[in-house]
Design a protein around this motif. Structure first.
Motif, short mmCIF file in Angstrom:
data_model
loop_
_atom_site.label_atom_id
_atom_site.label_comp_id
_atom_site.label_asym_id
_atom_site.label_seq_id
_atom_site.Cartn_x
_atom_site.Cartn_y
_atom_site.Cartn_z
N UNK A 274 0.86 -1.20 0.00
CA UNK A 274 0.00 0.00 0.00
C UNK A 274 0.89 1.25 0.00
N UNK A 275 1.95 1.21 0.81
CA UNK A 275 2.87 2.36 0.85
C UNK A 275 3.54 2.55 -0.52
N UNK A 276 3.98 1.44 -1.11
CA UNK A 276 4.65 1.55 -2.41
C UNK A 276 3.71 2.02 -3.51
N UNK A 277 2.44 1.76 -3.33
CA UNK A 277 1.46 2.20 -4.34
C UNK A 277 1.11 3.68 -4.14
N UNK A 278 1.62 4.28 -3.08
CA UNK A 278 1.42 5.72 -2.89
C UNK A 278 0.38 6.08 -1.84
#
Ligand code: SF4
Length: 368
Positions: A141-145
């Motif tokens: 989720x973090x990597x997806x922004x």
């Protein structure tokens, strides 16, 4: 006019053993499509095209639906980048691509059901994901922004110790989540555990110790305890849930969902039909409608107000109900101020951590 909407997606891959929410497992793709069609019709019937402040997809497991289906539902609503748009996610139903696409179609907050980082516990309560999957879900989720991520935990689970629960919370904070919700295990009618009670669950004392330890730990780690079950970094309160606790109106769409509206000066709480077939046949009407009396509204305001860490605002509640709160509840307030369960604030009263623990008992005293 409601400026918030809750959308219920009642499908899960399998049913967790402690769960008595309106959720169905083992449904076919066609049943999901059917449900989405009904949901779209219900939204068309009731939604008045208000610009929404918050939109919340809960379940069930909303992340089980394809992004295309979720997007169809989202597109029914008027919202913009200022709107808080949350989706509840089960770690087993997401990958990086799904998170990227969820972000693309308009979700800007995710609430991930972690419950525990202990694989043995997860298995024993019927969760379908591992601890590793839960960690990966947060990271993806973090990597997806996504920069507004909440995780849920349950305390008092079978074989869960105070230390392992605290370690879970530390791990979540280290992962960089912005919001944490904590729920004490409650075994209610309708769940697997109700007829098959698990062994080694925490007794009331251990649950209380876990709750108090969590408050202490999370506050020391920079989290703000803003509601009885919720903690966040500054500025990351759930706007949608604050709306409930501030006694604002909201739409409830989908099977078994609840809503709150004002119609012709009447304050109405309503609920939709819960069974999928009943909901399909009756999406245009409500299964239950309760018109709140002034007394009911006052009691709700006290209940909801005390859930918030800043508690009851005397000026606000006195004005809203034309009462003198201090006078009306003098004996109760004195009793709990003396026992330390209620604390005087600049604006009114709030619960102490011990007050939160006994909230049900204390609040029952306010019902006349
Ligand atoms: S706890 Fe959540 S994921 Fe588990 S069955 Fe209930 S709604 Fe589904």
């Amino acid at each position: 006019m409601p400026l918030s909407a809750y959308v219920h997606i009642p499908f899960c891959k399998s049913k967790c053993k402690y769960c008595s929410f309106v959720s169905y497992s083992g449904c076919k793709e066609s049943e999901q499509s059917d449900y989405v069609d009904t949901l779209l019709k219900e939204i068309d019937e009731f939604y008045k095209n208000e610009q929404l402040k918050t939109l919340y997809f809960g379940g069930g497991t909303p992340s089980l639906l394809s992004v295309d289906k979720l997007s169809l539902i989202l597109n029914k609503f008027k919202f913009d980048s200022e709107t808080e748009v949350t989706i509840e996610v089960n770690p087993e139903t997401v990958d990086l691509e799904k998170f990227v696409n969820l972000k693309k179609v308009g979700f800007n907050r995710v609430s991930i059901g972690v419950q525990s980082f202990d694989d043995f516990i997860l298995k024993s309560i019927g969760r379908i994901h591992t601890s590793e999957k839960a960690v990966k879900a947060v990271e993806m989720a973090q990597n997806a922004g996504f920069n507004n991520i909440s995780v849920d935990f349950i305390y008092g689970l079978p074989n869960q110790s105070l230390n392992s629960f605290c370690d879970d919370l530390k791990k979540a904070v280290k992962l960089g989540v912005n919001h944490i919700s904590l729920y004490g295990l409650k075994i209610e009618e309708g769940c697997y555990f109700y007829n098959n009670p698990p062994k080694n669950i925490a007794d009331d004392d251990l649950q209380a110790d876990m709750y108090l330890a969590a408050i202490n730990l999370l506050e020391n780690l920079g989290f703000f305890h803003y509601e009885i079950s919720n903690f966040c970094q500054q500025g990351y309160e759930s706007k949608h849930n604050l709306n409930y606790w501030n006694d604002e109106t909201y739409y409830g769409f989908g099977a078994g969902s609840h809503g709150y509206c004002v119609d012709n000066g009447e304050y109405i709480r309503y609920a939709n039909y819960s069974l999928l077939n009943e909901y399909k046949d009756n999406y245009h009407k409500k299964a239950e409608k309760v018109i709140l009396t002034e007394q009911m509204r006052l009691e709700e305001s006290i209940f909801l107000g005390f859930r918030r860490s800043n508690g009851i605002d005397l000026e606000e509640i006195n004005k809203k109900f034309s009462i003198d709160f201090d006078n009306k509840f003098a004996l109760i307030i004195k009793k709990y101020l003396d026992s330390g369960h209620i604390i005087k604030t600049e604006k009114g009263y709030k619960f102490s951590p011990q007050g939160f623990l006994l909230s049900n008992i204390i609040l029952a005293d306010f019902i006349c």
